[in-house]
Design an enzyme around this catalytic site. Structure first.
Site, PDB file in Angstrom:
ATOM      1  N   ASP A 289      35.800 150.762 104.724  1.00 43.62           N
ATOM      2  CA  ASP A 289      35.113 151.990 104.347  1.00 43.62           C
ATOM      3  C   ASP A 289      34.464 152.553 105.620  1.00 43.62           C
ATOM      4  OD1 ASP A 289      34.065 154.119 102.967  1.00 43.62           O
ATOM      5  OD2 ASP A 289      33.195 152.937 101.355  1.00 43.62           O
TER       6      ASP A 289
HETATM    7  C1  BGC Z   1      32.822 156.251 100.787  1.00 43.65           C
HETATM    8  C2  BGC Z   1      34.297 156.177 100.444  1.00 43.65           C
HETATM    9  C3  BGC Z   1      35.037 157.340 101.051  1.00 43.65           C
HETATM   10  C4  BGC Z   1      34.776 157.381 102.536  1.00 43.65           C
HETATM   11  C5  BGC Z   1      35.514 158.475 103.267  1.00 43.65           C
HETATM   12  C6  BGC Z   1      32.576 156.504 102.256  1.00 43.65           C
HETATM   13  O1  BGC Z   1      31.257 156.773 102.512  1.00 43.65           O
HETATM   14  O2  BGC Z   1      32.201 155.051 100.383  1.00 43.65           O
HETATM   15  O3  BGC Z   1      34.458 156.139  99.061  1.00 43.65           O
HETATM   16  O4  BGC Z   1      36.404 157.229 100.780  1.00 43.65           O
HETATM   17  O5  BGC Z   1      33.388 157.544 102.747  1.00 43.65           O
HETATM   18  O6  BGC Z   1      35.027 159.718 102.979  1.00 43.65           O
END
Ligand code: BGC
Length: 765
Positions: A289
């Site tokens: 993530d």
């Molecule tokens: C979130 C994810 C997301 C990623 C990219 C993160 O902060 O937890 O769910 O896909 O950002 O935007």
């Protein structure tokens, strides 16, 4: 129309795929990638593991002359993909940087958080899950894939399949609720919708299952917080939807931010390699993530080099944003903290994903300007979104059949959410064009077609605290603050109510009161809005609460005092129309809750599949000393899992079983007859629950094991049968062996998890 089209589409693609498989496409892919990797430097291999955000690149201009830091990296082969860049023109431009200016001309992946639709936005996932209709959910993902791929995107960070049993956690809005069975069915449908049966088609995109794993169990519902649970709970409750998505062929997974067993998921080798790859046989790639590797420094796992090597060793293939893998792996290789084989394996998986998407055949296959013009936010897509949104709404209460409303007379439409377009798409609608969304006010006006007089008045701010309201209105979703005294704003709404036959109060949470980093310690409707409701009730006019929310709320007072409550979540770009369709009865509501609504925050976590404990409270009792209960609140929810009313009524017969006792691998058929006893046609979700009465480990008091959504004309009856085999009785025992145990089982069927018919059988091995 989509249903027919997707069926045809699936058949054609399936045939094409069979032919391809016969030719042995895997060995072709292997030799293609062997050859490519033999030409790659270590730096270029690490480049494939690097996933920056869009950064400073979106300036356009001549690719060759772009000297932004990111453009330079792409030209040097130090980028494997980018995310959250919108539009064919920009994406094509960036792809050209890789294809024309980098040494090996390896195409880039383009990812985006396409979570519940692209420009045509569907209800937030929690709302979608309340349709209990996996074919509709698949269609929503299919349309999202068509639109996103038409606009240059080939990879979505969805589905989010985190089970959540804690209403405080804001990201409950992004998932499918509390149940592993329902969650697994939806996970499969979403993967199918995005990926179709052939990732090489230009209108399918790669799914990314997130957030692996157990992210929805954050302690105290505070986002990113620690999770800690037994492996039995993991295997039986939290892991099944991720596994279902892997089994459905999802191309990628995303590691979660939280720790699991004391090790952040991103560095957890047991999770990433032992479970995901070895036990489940997952063959795709795993991305972190957002800055998931770097954040392990704050978790207390070491410096950037250490945490990056931990991630690679655990089985992470791609590093989102943080560049730890890009910048520290050479040193770790020199110091033998990671091996070249690990770097090669990760690089290969990224290249395989690109190959499977067909990017090596045509890196611009998603960059067709004509598709971008003709396949996004189309009438057909919007029509589906409107219909699906209406089916996601859950009618929580409807005293004296206040709903549906007549298309005549005067309606007072009040509340801070009544005239907002921006809030309708809900959280995580990054590609949405808010100005094209429809507010409830517009929806009511258009659907009523001039036959109804609508008097609008805001009635209250979202919250008395302006700084809270600011936090809840981020990303361009502010509701606009009325600076006049609360009493003045309420008085205006009360005057509107006095002139009306009925009051529709559109209120609750704003879109950004749920979603990432939007946890709440108070899950009630903000006090300022309750004051408005109280004042409206005092007018004596019938009040319909159109409730916006991204989580289960504590609605004890509302349930006791407001005659009609329609929970509409955040219905997407067409929400305003869908709300009007249901309020006026053009659509009969059929949504059922995928998550329990507690009486108060103190009961949380509250979920239907509880364990019995050694001191269960006797049925129907509120309090008994030395039993498992509270002094100040009963154990019951306000609305149980699976609950939802209709404008018609359904009656259930007793359950009939094909056998009274069974042995071994026989199948049992459990049947009920459901009758529409009301005066409208409607849809009903018939739910099957099973209790394993005695086990080698304690078992939940009931578990969802099947459901069927049926349509019944007024007066019509249908027999609904469920076939139950030992497969449905299996669970992970103390040794994490997946098997079933003989004995007594309670078979339960009903309209929700509380009001079920029951029958017992014995099943011997
Ligand atoms: C979130 C994810 C997301 C990623 C990219 C993160 O902060 O937890 O769910 O896909 O950002 O935007």
């Amino acid at each position: 129309m989509y249903r027919k089209l997707s069926f045809l589409f699936i058949a054609v693609i399936f045939l094409a795929q069979c032919v391809q498989e016969k030719k042995g496409s895997d060995s072709k892919m292997d030799s293609f990638i062997d050859d490519l990797m033999s030409k790659m430097t270590i730096e270029e291999k690490l480049g494939q593991l690097n996933l920056p955000g869009a950064g400073d690149i979106v300036t356009g201009g001549q690719a060759g002359e772009d000297n932004s830091a990111l453009a330079k990296k792409i030209k040097e082969g130090k980028v494997g993909g980018l995310f959250n860049i919108k539009g064919v023109e920009k994406i094509k431009y960036v792809q050209e940087l890789a294809m024309k200016q980098s040494r090996l001309k390896i195409p880039l992946l383009f990812g985006m958080d396409v979570i519940h639709g692209y420009e045509t936005v569907f209800p937030i996932p929690l709302g979608l899950s309340c349709t209990w209709d996996t074919s509709l959910i698949e269609i929503s993902a299919r349309i999202a894939a068509v639109e996103a791929s038409a606009d240059g995107i080939n990879w979505t960070f969805s589905p989010m399949v985190d089970i959540c049993r804690d209403a405080r956690w804001g990201r409950i809005a992004e998932g499918n609720g509390e149940d592993p069975y329902l969650g697994s069915q939806i996970a499969k449908a979403m993967v199918k919708g995005y990926q179709g049966t052939d990732l090489k088609a230009n209108n399918t995109i790669m799914a990314c299952v997130k957030h692996y794993a157990m992210y929805g169990a954050a302690e105290a519902g505070r986002d990113y917080n620690t999770t800690d649970m037994s492996h039995q709970t993991m295997y039986n409750t939290y892991l099944p939807p991720y596994k279902a998505a892997a089994d459905a062929g999802a191309g990628s997974f995303m590691a979660s931010f939280n720790e699991v067993d004391g090790i952040p998921a991103t560095a957890n080798k047991w999770l990433m390699t032992e479970v995901l790859r070895k036990q489940w046989g997952f063959k795709g790639f795993v991305v972190t993530d957002y800055t998931g590797i770097n954040e392990m420094i704050d978790h207390g796992m070491g410096d950037l080099q250490t945490v990056s090597s931990l991630a690679l060793n655990a089985g992470i293939d791609m590093d989102m944003v943080g560049e730890g893998l890009l910048t520290t792996t050479q040193k770790s290789l020199d110091e033998k903290k990671v091996s070249m084989a690990q770097v090669d394996a990760a690089c290969r998986r990224i290249l395989e994903a690109k190959y499977k998407l067909g990017l090596f055949d045509d890196p611009y296959k998603y960059c067709d300007e004509n598709r971008a013009k003709s396949e996004i936010f189309t009438d057909v897509h919007r029509k589906e979104a409107r219909s699906i949104a209406a089916q996601s709404f859950v009618l929580l209460k409807n005293e004296n059949n206040i709903l549906p409303l007549k298309k005549s007379g005067t309606i007072a439409l009040v509340g801070p959410l009544a005239d907002s377009k921006e809030n309708m798409p809900g959280t995580w609608s990054v590609a949405a064009n808010f100005s094209k969304a429809t507010s409830v006010l517009t929806g009511l006006k258009e659907v009523a077609g001039g036959q109804v007089k609508i008097i609008y008045s805001k009635g209250s701010n979202l919250d008395a605290d302006s700084s809270f309201e600011e936090r809840a209105g981020m990303f361009g979703k502010a509701l606009g603050r009325d600076k006049r005294p609360a009493a003045t704003i309420i008085r205006e709404a009360v005057n509107a109510a006095k002139q009306a036959d009925v009051v529709v109060a559109a209120l609750g949470e704003a879109a950004e009161m749920s979603g990432e980093s939007s946890s709440r310690s108070n899950i009630e409707i903000p006090e300022a809005q309750k004051d408005l409701l109280k004042a409206l009730l005092k007018t004596g006019k019938p009040v319909v609460l159109v409730l916006f929310t991204g989580r289960p709320l504590a609605l004890k007072w509302e349930n006791e005092n407001i005659p009609a409550i329609l929970n509409v979540w955040f219905g997407g770009s067409e929400a305003g129309y869908a709300v009007a369709d249901v309020l006026f009865g053009d659509v009969n509501p059929s949504g059922k809750l995928s998550t329990t609504f507690p009486q108060n925050i103190g009961q949380v976590p509250l979920y239907y599949a509880q364990k019995n404990t050694g001191r269960p409270l006797a049925e129907g009792k509120w309090f008994q000393k030395f039993r498992s209960n509270y002094l100040d609140v009963s154990n019951e929810p306000v609305y149980p899992f699976g609950y939802g009313l209709s404008y018609t009524n359904f009656s259930y017969s007793d359950i009939k079983l094909s056998d009274t006792a069974l042995k071994a691998d026989k199948a049992l058929t459990a049947t009920v007859t459901v009758t529409n006893t009301g005066s409208r046609d409607g849809k009903e979700v018939v739910q099957l629950y099973i209790r394993d009465v005695i086990g080698s480990v304690t078992r939940p008091v009931k578990e969802l094991k099947g459901f069927q959504k049926i349509e019944l004309k007024t007066g019509e009856s249908k027999t609904v049968s469920f076939s139950i085999t030992p497969e449905n009785l299996k669970f992970y025992n103390y040794d994490l062996k997946y098997d079933w145990e003989p004995g007594d089982f309670e078979i339960m069927i009903g309209p929700n998890s509380r009001d079920v018919k029951k029958i017992k059988i014995n099943w011997a091995k």
